[in-house]
Enzyme design. Structure first.
Site, PDB file in Angstrom:
ATOM      1  N   LYS A   1       0.878  -1.184   0.000  1.00 37.65           N
ATOM      2  CA  LYS A   1       0.000   0.000   0.000  1.00 37.65           C
ATOM      3  C   LYS A   1       0.913   1.231   0.000  1.00 37.65           C
ATOM      4  CE  LYS A   1      -2.538   1.454   3.653  1.00 37.65           C
ATOM      5  NZ  LYS A   1      -3.635   1.566   4.637  1.00 37.65           N
TER       6      LYS A   1
ATOM      7  N   ARG B   1     -10.164  -1.700   7.534  1.00 38.28           N
ATOM      8  CA  ARG B   1      -9.247  -2.589   8.267  1.00 38.28           C
ATOM      9  C   ARG B   1      -8.829  -1.982   9.593  1.00 38.28           C
ATOM     10  NH1 ARG B   1      -4.648   0.646   9.102  1.00 38.28           N
ATOM     11  NH2 ARG B   1      -2.984   0.184   7.621  1.00 38.28           N
TER      12      ARG B   1
ATOM     13  N   GLN C   1     -12.228   7.537  10.321  1.00 42.66           N
ATOM     14  CA  GLN C   1     -11.962   6.518  11.340  1.00 42.66           C
ATOM     15  C   GLN C   1     -13.010   6.527  12.446  1.00 42.66           C
ATOM     16  OE1 GLN C   1      -9.977   4.035  11.181  1.00 42.66           O
ATOM     17  NE2 GLN C   1      -9.034   4.705   9.285  1.00 42.66           N
TER      18      GLN C   1
ATOM     19  N   ASP D   1     -15.197  16.563  18.362  1.00 48.49           N
ATOM     20  CA  ASP D   1     -14.374  16.990  17.225  1.00 48.49           C
ATOM     21  C   ASP D   1     -14.073  18.481  17.406  1.00 48.49           C
ATOM     22  OD1 ASP D   1     -13.968  15.641  14.140  1.00 48.49           O
ATOM     23  OD2 ASP D   1     -13.655  17.805  14.305  1.00 48.49           O
ATOM     24  N   VAL D   2     -12.943  18.920  16.900  1.00 50.04           N
ATOM     25  CA  VAL D   2     -12.629  20.359  16.991  1.00 50.04           C
ATOM     26  C   VAL D   2     -13.468  21.174  16.014  1.00 50.04           C
ATOM     27  CG1 VAL D   2     -10.281  20.322  17.944  1.00 50.04           C
ATOM     28  CG2 VAL D   2     -10.612  19.964  15.494  1.00 50.04           C
TER      29      VAL D   2
ATOM     30  N   ASP E   1       0.677   9.096  20.055  1.00 50.69           N
ATOM     31  CA  ASP E   1       0.520   9.627  21.412  1.00 50.69           C
ATOM     32  C   ASP E   1       0.050  11.082  21.382  1.00 50.69           C
ATOM     33  OD1 ASP E   1       2.819  10.577  20.302  1.00 50.69           O
ATOM     34  OD2 ASP E   1       4.128  10.085  21.984  1.00 50.69           O
TER      35      ASP E   1
ATOM     36  N   LYS F   1      -1.594  11.941  27.342  1.00 52.68           N
ATOM     37  CA  LYS F   1      -0.429  12.370  28.123  1.00 52.68           C
ATOM     38  C   LYS F   1       0.350  11.126  28.540  1.00 52.68           C
ATOM     39  CE  LYS F   1      -2.092  16.680  29.890  1.00 52.68           C
ATOM     40  NZ  LYS F   1      -2.102  17.683  30.866  1.00 52.68           N
TER      41      LYS F   1
END
Ligand SMILES: NC(=O)c1ccc[n+]([C@@H]2O[C@H](COP(=O)([O-])OP(=O)(O)OC[C@H]3O[C@@H](n4cnc5c(N)ncnc54)[C@H](O)[C@@H]3O)[C@@H](O)[C@H]2O)c1
Length: 326
Positions: A73, A116, A144, A166-167, A234, A238
């Site tokens: 991919k 997936r 997602q 969501d922002v 990440d 935190k």
């Protein structure tokens, strides 16, 4: 041998038209993890190029000898795209004939990537979340956010409430409207990341991946007995929140080490298990109702290849796509 003189091209709409259900993708994902556990996969960590800040184009090759699928991919993630009215993720996937190496299919990879990744979260939840999980918190109401909800509903029979953050208010509004209509569960828009984590049984973070993140989620927000799956490295968590987990898992230790070497993941806990080891029973999954468990999903090329094979076989059967000469 005629197929070696041509390849099948499948556009995004060709693939969508095949209407492959999420539960088929979850089944094949579990098989892919078992193949990995048995050592029957070749999957070098993905090399990438980075034409814009926080953007990537990754090469993701994999071969699964037991399932007899090989390919690559070539996928991009450009965070500025949504502001230009374009999807964040785009790319192509090539399947190769395992006998001759010839390319047999080229397809758009956006459906594969969405499905997936959701399916891998669902497999992780099956082994690492509490069976009675009811409340799902999603941070990032995009592609997602949608596919992960669909996948989780397949494995978590008691899921009945979704707290979405969501922002961008419009993205959040559309998510609530579309997901309510599609799944018939209670979906609420919450005004802060905190409210999409506190008292949630399962939390998925799917915002942008940032090389120098300013993470928001604190250890105290996350419920004992909760399961967290991070799709955005990440960026949202935190260090103290990740270190507060009783078990910290990942889909691939080698890839995690590779990203660490590239400057991501400056402070993460020791990995308890790879997901494939939990699926195969080599390592134990959840053992008690109050454990805090996180799985860090980097996204694996083996997941792409088994999903692409499912698509290719169905497309061949249904005569979908265009044959192109080699
Ligand atoms: N680990 C994997 O296997 C895997 C696979 C595919 C995508 N991803 C990652 O998942 C993330 C989401 O991808 P996508 O295709 O859904 O993108 P998308 O553009 O469709 O959706 C992202 C959403 O997040 C929102 N957002 C931006 N900043 C946010 C923040 N700080 N908090 C909450 N929401 C925020 C955007 O407004 C948008 O609605 C990306 O980081 C992508 O790289 C991971």
């Amino acid at each position: 041998m005629s197929r070696l003189k041509s390849l099948l091209y499948l556009s995004r709409s060709d693939i969508e038209k095949l209407d492959i259900p999420m539960n088929n993708v979850i089944e094949i994902m579990e098989k892919a993890f078992l193949e990995k556990a048995a050592g029957r996969v070749e999957m070098p960590p993905k090399p990438g190029i980075h034409p814009q800040k926080d953007a990537f184009i990754h090469a993701m090759p994999a071969y699964l000898s037991g399932i007899r699928v090989a390919g690559i991919k070539w996928v991009s993630g450009f965070p500025e795209n949504p502001a230009r009215g374009l999807p964040y993720i785009s790319g192509l996937l090539v399947l190769n004939d395992v006998e001759s190496g010839f390319p047999i299919c080229v397809m758009d990879c956006t459906w594969v990537t969405a499905m997936r990744t959701g399916a891998a979260t669902a497999v992780a939840a099956k082994y690492l979340a509490r069976e009675d999980s009811e409340v799902f918190g999603i941070l990032g109401c995009g592609v997602q956010g949608r596919s992960n909800l669909e996948a989780l509903l397949n494995v978590c029979g008691n899921l009945s409430e979704v707290r979405s953050y969501d922002v961008i208010a419009e993205n959040q509004r559309r998510y609530v409207e579309e997901m309510t209509a599609k799944h018939g569960v209670k979906i609420v828009a919450v005004p802060s990341p905190r409210e999409a984590v506190v008292n949630c049984d399962i939390v998925v973070t799917a915002g942008p991946i940032l090389k120098n993140p300013k993470p928001a989620i604190e250890a105290s927000w996350f419920k004992n007995g909760g399961f967290a799956c991070s799709l955005d490295f990440d960026s949202y968590w935190k260090a103290e929140a990740m270190h507060s987990m009783d078990r910290f898992c990942t889909d691939d230790v080698e890839q995690l080490a590779y990203y660490k070497y590239q400057g991501y993941f400056s402070d993460i806990p020791k990995v308890y298990a790879e997901l494939n080891d939990v699926v195969s029973g080599k390592k134990r999954g959840r053992e008690s109702s109050d454990e805090r468990i996180m799985s860090m999903h980097l996204g694996l090329a083996i997941e792409d290849m088994v999903t692409a094979q499912l698509i290719y076989e169905k497309a061949k059967k249904k005569n979908v796509g265009i044959e192109l000469p080699l």
